[in-house]
Write a protein that holds these residues in place. Sequence first.
Motif, short mmCIF file in Angstrom:
data_model
loop_
_atom_site.label_atom_id
_atom_site.label_comp_id
_atom_site.label_asym_id
_atom_site.label_seq_id
_atom_site.Cartn_x
_atom_site.Cartn_y
_atom_site.Cartn_z
N LEU A 34 0.73 -1.24 0.02
CA LEU A 34 -0.04 -0.11 0.18
C LEU A 34 0.69 1.24 0.02
CD1 LEU A 34 -2.89 1.36 0.42
CD2 LEU A 34 -2.35 1.36 2.80
N PHE A 35 0.70 1.99 -0.90
CA PHE A 35 1.22 3.25 -1.09
C PHE A 35 0.48 4.49 -0.67
CE2 PHE A 35 3.63 0.85 -3.91
CZ PHE A 35 4.94 1.31 -3.86
N SER A 36 0.76 5.38 0.08
CA SER A 36 -0.05 6.63 0.97
C SER A 36 0.49 7.97 0.43
CB SER A 36 -0.23 6.23 2.26
OG SER A 36 -1.07 7.13 2.86
N ALA A 37 -0.26 8.75 0.08
CA ALA A 37 0.26 10.14 -0.31
C ALA A 37 -0.80 11.01 -0.15
CB ALA A 37 0.70 9.82 -1.74
N THR A 38 -0.24 12.36 0.04
CA THR A 38 -1.04 13.62 -0.03
C THR A 38 -1.56 13.54 -1.25
OG1 THR A 38 0.56 14.56 1.59
CG2 THR A 38 -1.12 16.20 0.14
N ALA A 80 -4.10 4.21 -13.11
CA ALA A 80 -5.45 3.80 -12.52
C ALA A 80 -5.71 2.43 -12.93
CB ALA A 80 -6.36 4.76 -13.05
N ALA A 81 -5.25 2.03 -14.16
CA ALA A 81 -5.35 0.71 -14.64
C ALA A 81 -4.65 -0.50 -13.90
CB ALA A 81 -5.05 0.67 -16.28
N GLU A 82 -3.54 0.04 -13.23
CA GLU A 82 -2.74 -1.05 -12.67
C GLU A 82 -2.96 -0.92 -11.29
OE1 GLU A 82 1.39 -0.37 -13.95
OE2 GLU A 82 1.07 -1.15 -15.74
N VAL A 83 -3.21 0.01 -10.35
CA VAL A 83 -3.28 0.25 -9.21
C VAL A 83 -4.62 0.63 -8.76
CG1 VAL A 83 -2.58 1.69 -7.40
CG2 VAL A 83 -0.92 1.14 -9.24
N GLU A 84 -4.99 -0.40 -7.53
CA GLU A 84 -6.22 0.02 -6.83
C GLU A 84 -6.10 1.21 -6.12
OE1 GLU A 84 -9.36 -2.41 -4.03
OE2 GLU A 84 -7.48 -3.29 -4.74
N PHE A 85 -7.39 1.98 -6.03
CA PHE A 85 -7.45 3.13 -5.38
C PHE A 85 -8.14 3.08 -3.83
CE2 PHE A 85 -5.59 4.90 -9.03
CZ PHE A 85 -5.12 6.11 -8.49
N LEU A 86 -7.61 3.45 -2.87
CA LEU A 86 -8.38 3.40 -1.47
C LEU A 86 -8.43 4.63 -1.23
CD1 LEU A 86 -6.54 0.78 0.64
CD2 LEU A 86 -8.04 0.42 -1.01
N ALA A 113 -8.01 0.18 4.88
CA ALA A 113 -6.96 -0.66 4.46
C ALA A 113 -7.16 -1.98 5.49
CB ALA A 113 -5.73 0.11 5.34
N ARG A 114 -7.92 -1.95 6.40
CA ARG A 114 -8.40 -3.23 7.13
C ARG A 114 -8.97 -4.18 6.26
NH1 ARG A 114 -10.66 -0.46 12.76
NH2 ARG A 114 -8.75 0.04 13.76
N THR A 115 -9.82 -3.70 5.11
CA THR A 115 -10.34 -4.79 4.24
C THR A 115 -9.26 -5.03 3.29
OG1 THR A 115 -12.61 -3.69 4.65
CG2 THR A 115 -12.27 -5.03 2.49
N TRP A 116 -8.43 -4.15 3.00
CA TRP A 116 -7.47 -4.35 1.49
C TRP A 116 -6.20 -5.30 2.21
CZ3 TRP A 116 -2.46 -3.35 -0.21
CH2 TRP A 116 -2.39 -3.45 -1.54
N GLY A 166 -0.39 7.08 6.07
CA GLY A 166 0.32 5.77 5.88
C GLY A 166 0.88 5.14 6.91
N PRO A 167 1.81 6.15 7.88
CA PRO A 167 2.06 5.34 9.21
C PRO A 167 1.05 4.69 10.17
CG PRO A 167 3.34 7.50 8.76
CD PRO A 167 2.35 7.20 7.66
N MET A 168 -0.24 5.53 10.24
CA MET A 168 -1.30 4.92 11.06
C MET A 168 -1.65 3.64 10.57
SD MET A 168 -3.43 8.16 11.14
CE MET A 168 -4.83 7.88 12.35
N VAL A 169 -1.71 3.50 9.42
CA VAL A 169 -2.23 2.10 8.55
C VAL A 169 -1.23 1.11 8.96
CG1 VAL A 169 -2.62 0.83 6.50
CG2 VAL A 169 -3.29 3.14 7.12
N ALA A 170 -0.06 1.30 9.14
CA ALA A 170 0.96 0.45 9.38
C ALA A 170 1.06 0.01 10.90
CB ALA A 170 2.39 1.24 8.78
N ALA A 171 0.84 1.00 11.63
CA ALA A 171 0.54 0.76 13.15
C ALA A 171 -0.50 -0.12 13.57
CB ALA A 171 0.60 1.88 13.97
N ASP A 172 -1.52 0.15 12.73
CA ASP A 172 -2.89 -0.49 12.93
C ASP A 172 -2.85 -1.85 12.46
OD1 ASP A 172 -6.05 -0.42 13.43
OD2 ASP A 172 -5.86 -1.23 11.43
N ARG A 173 -1.97 -2.13 11.34
CA ARG A 173 -1.85 -3.57 10.85
C ARG A 173 -0.66 -4.23 11.50
NH1 ARG A 173 -5.31 -6.40 8.53
NH2 ARG A 173 -3.53 -7.43 7.24
#
Length: 379
Positions: free
Chosen positions: A4-8, A48-54, A103-106, A120-127
Amino acid sequence: MRILFSATPAYGHVLPLAPLMHAAVDAGHTVALATSAGVQNEVGPELAAEVEFLTAGAMPMEFSQDAAHRTGADPFHPSPELIGEIFGGSRVDLGGADTITLARTWAPDLVVSEAFDAIGPMVAADRGIAWYRAGFGPATPAVLAEIERAAATRYRDAELDVAAPHGYLDPCPAPMQDPEWSSDVPVLPLRAQAHRRRRDMAVELPTFDDPTKPTALVTLGTIFSDPDVLAATVGALAGHDINVIATLGASLKNPAAGDKQPSPTPNGIEVRFVPFVPLGQLLDRADLVVGSGGAGTVLGALAHGLPMVLWPQGADQPINAARAAAAGTAITVDNAASISPAVRKVLTDSEFRSRAEAMAAENARRLSPADVIGRIAAT
């Protein structure tokens, strides 16, 4: 692996991640990008054709105004403290919880978070998984400290123990970094690449009556696309025996874009205005870059071995311009009147091009996106 990539949600933050995302897809990983819905259609159909968007959270204008309202500060002339509240405060408030839910579902196995992204760091901590920070220009430790300060309150409120990143992916050639900067985590030197269409998709570029003249690329990036600044910058090139390609950015529209623009005879230049075109394709045609100094423009120009004249307008542009000037690859100016003599000097003094070409050679020796993905996927 699921990465998972996370960006502004802004070009200058999302597009530097594109080579890494493409490399991850090519290596057989499943890839998603967590950002706001408003940016999804702006980053190119090939991504967009290659990457899923959350998709969750607000766009930059909304979370910047939220931070300005809370602090009473000016979002157009932000201090490091306000930048911290924008990226580490309001953006997290308006999108952090929803991103975690998605992200919990993905269910990612690894997170790559661009430098100003605090979600992104929050997602990593949660997971309970590893994450890496990806730079997009010279390191800005004072700004990053303010983002982390503002984000820390949100992390505590969410009862998340956010760990330090496993490493820092650094796309900035050594001469462009502040010599006093050092990283608290391992650094992977990533090869900088200007954005271009995936698999060299065709892009129609303008032609000139005399293509043998040097070509100056004028670009103010995608955020600071002020029409008066653009006009002043292009006008300052009058009298030089050059061709000019000028980008309109994401916020300017011109019904004659791509057509030959009328210019007074004394100018002695042909100007072609173009809408958004991937920077890599434009740099292929350029001999010189004249712009405001966004990180993507500066690193892209140096990856192509091109000297620059930079007139910073805001955000991180003064830092990027100062570092490029210190490296001897650019002249920095603070008004339109100074652009013309600076262009003349850069065109006639071969040292600027020689140093830019040396920077390009140094950049080429850095790890490719594929190399970096191979290493971090083994975490």
